[in-house]
Motif scaffolding. Structure first.
Motif, PDB file in Angstrom:
ATOM      1  N   HIS A   1      15.392   7.768  14.393  1.00 41.69           N
ATOM      2  CA  HIS A   1      14.453   8.324  15.364  1.00 41.69           C
ATOM      3  C   HIS A   1      13.647   7.194  15.997  1.00 41.69           C
TER       4      HIS A   1
ATOM      5  N   SER B   1      11.642   7.850  19.316  1.00 43.00           N
ATOM      6  CA  SER B   1      10.450   8.375  19.986  1.00 43.00           C
ATOM      7  C   SER B   1      10.676   9.813  20.439  1.00 43.00           C
ATOM      8  N   GLY B   2       9.582  10.537  20.572  1.00 43.98           N
ATOM      9  CA  GLY B   2       9.645  11.884  21.127  1.00 43.98           C
ATOM     10  C   GLY B   2       8.489  12.062  22.095  1.00 43.98           C
TER      11      GLY B   2
HETATM   12 MG    MG Z   1       7.030   9.685  18.143  1.00 44.09          MG
END
Ligand code: MG
Ligand code: PML
Ligand code: MG
Ligand code: MG
Length: 243
Positions: free
Chosen positions: A23, A25-26
């Motif tokens: 993961h 970034s979101g």
């Molecule tokens: Mg994030």
């Protein structure tokens, strides 16, 4: 007639020999039709040049939402606590969470998860008494989505504005006892504890510089209706506005 709004969300990952998919970034935004393009650009920028790595997968989803589905909520009050060491900062976070009714055992589980997990995309949901993990999402976790500020967030920087919006949505659920978060970004050591009573209490430093483990834990009450809680977090569109 009310104009349509769009939910725009981003997730970025990197292929990694150790983790499979790492993961990176979101991001979560809501905007009018004319804001979609600048928001997509902003989210692309957020996914690129990231301290967690070089994204080789970026997914951006744009989805129309109806105005009459949007809930409006106020942001939590922000305070900041600076401590001289990670130990003192964590002990302050534990003290606050204990005062909110989170058990010692649930705190042990939460601190262990956030200290050892380098690849959480969303939050972990824990029973605040038993410390039992309630979601069955593994590394994917539960990601608060369909959330943004109605107008400008005031003087906050991008990271704090986003985290405060997410935390305000989480705290607004009657099932939420409290939240604990620190960043999984190696160059950011500030985290927070929050709930609707104490607000958003930033605490620093909750981890050592360079460390990539972190994420979010939502402590919930025994009364939690898990499906409706998760549906609220993921799907109900919320705009944060100052009264
Ligand atoms: Mg994030
Ligand atoms: C993140 O990096 O995504 C989480 C940041 C949490 C703390 C933000 C703040 O400084 O208030
Ligand atoms: Mg901002
Ligand atoms: Mg991050």
């Amino acid at each position: 007639m009310l104009k349509a709004c769009y939910s725009i969300r981003m997730r970025a990952a990197e292929r990694s020999p150790e983790l499979g998919e790492k993961h990176i970034s979101g991001g979560e935004r809501i905007g009018s039709k004319s804001q979609v393009e600048p928001i997509v650009k902003q989210l692309l920028k957020k996914a690129s040049n990231h301290s967690r790595g070089d994204a080789d997968f970026i997914q951006i989803t744009v989805e129309k939402i109806a105005h009459d589905q949007i809930q409006y909520i106020s942001p939590l009050e922000v305070t900041t606590v600076e401590e001289a060491s990670i130990e003192k900062a964590r002990s302050e976070a534990r003290k606050i969470l204990t005062s909110l009714g989170v058990s010692e055992h649930a705190l042990d589980v939460a601190f262990h998860q956030l200290s050892s997990n380098q690849n959480l995309r969303g939050a972990i949901i824990l029973n605040s008494k038993t410390g039992l993990r309630l979601d069955e999402r593994g590394q994917k976790g539960v990601r608060v989505s369909r959330i943004d500020w109605q107008d400008a967030d005031g003087d906050l920087n991008e990271r704090v504005g986003e985290a405060l919006a997410l935390a305000s949505k989480v705290a607004n659920s009657p099932f939420t006892i409290a939240e604990l978060c620190w960043s999984d970004d190696p160059d950011y050591v500030t985290g927070y504890v929050s709930n609707r009573g104490i607000g958003y209490v930033r605490i620093t430093p909750l981890k050592r510089d360079g460390c990539e483990s972190g994420g979010r834990v939502y402590f919930v009450s025994d009364e939690v209706e898990l499906e409706s809680f998760i549906n609220y977090l993921e799907s109900v569109p919320v705009l944060i506005r100052r009264d």
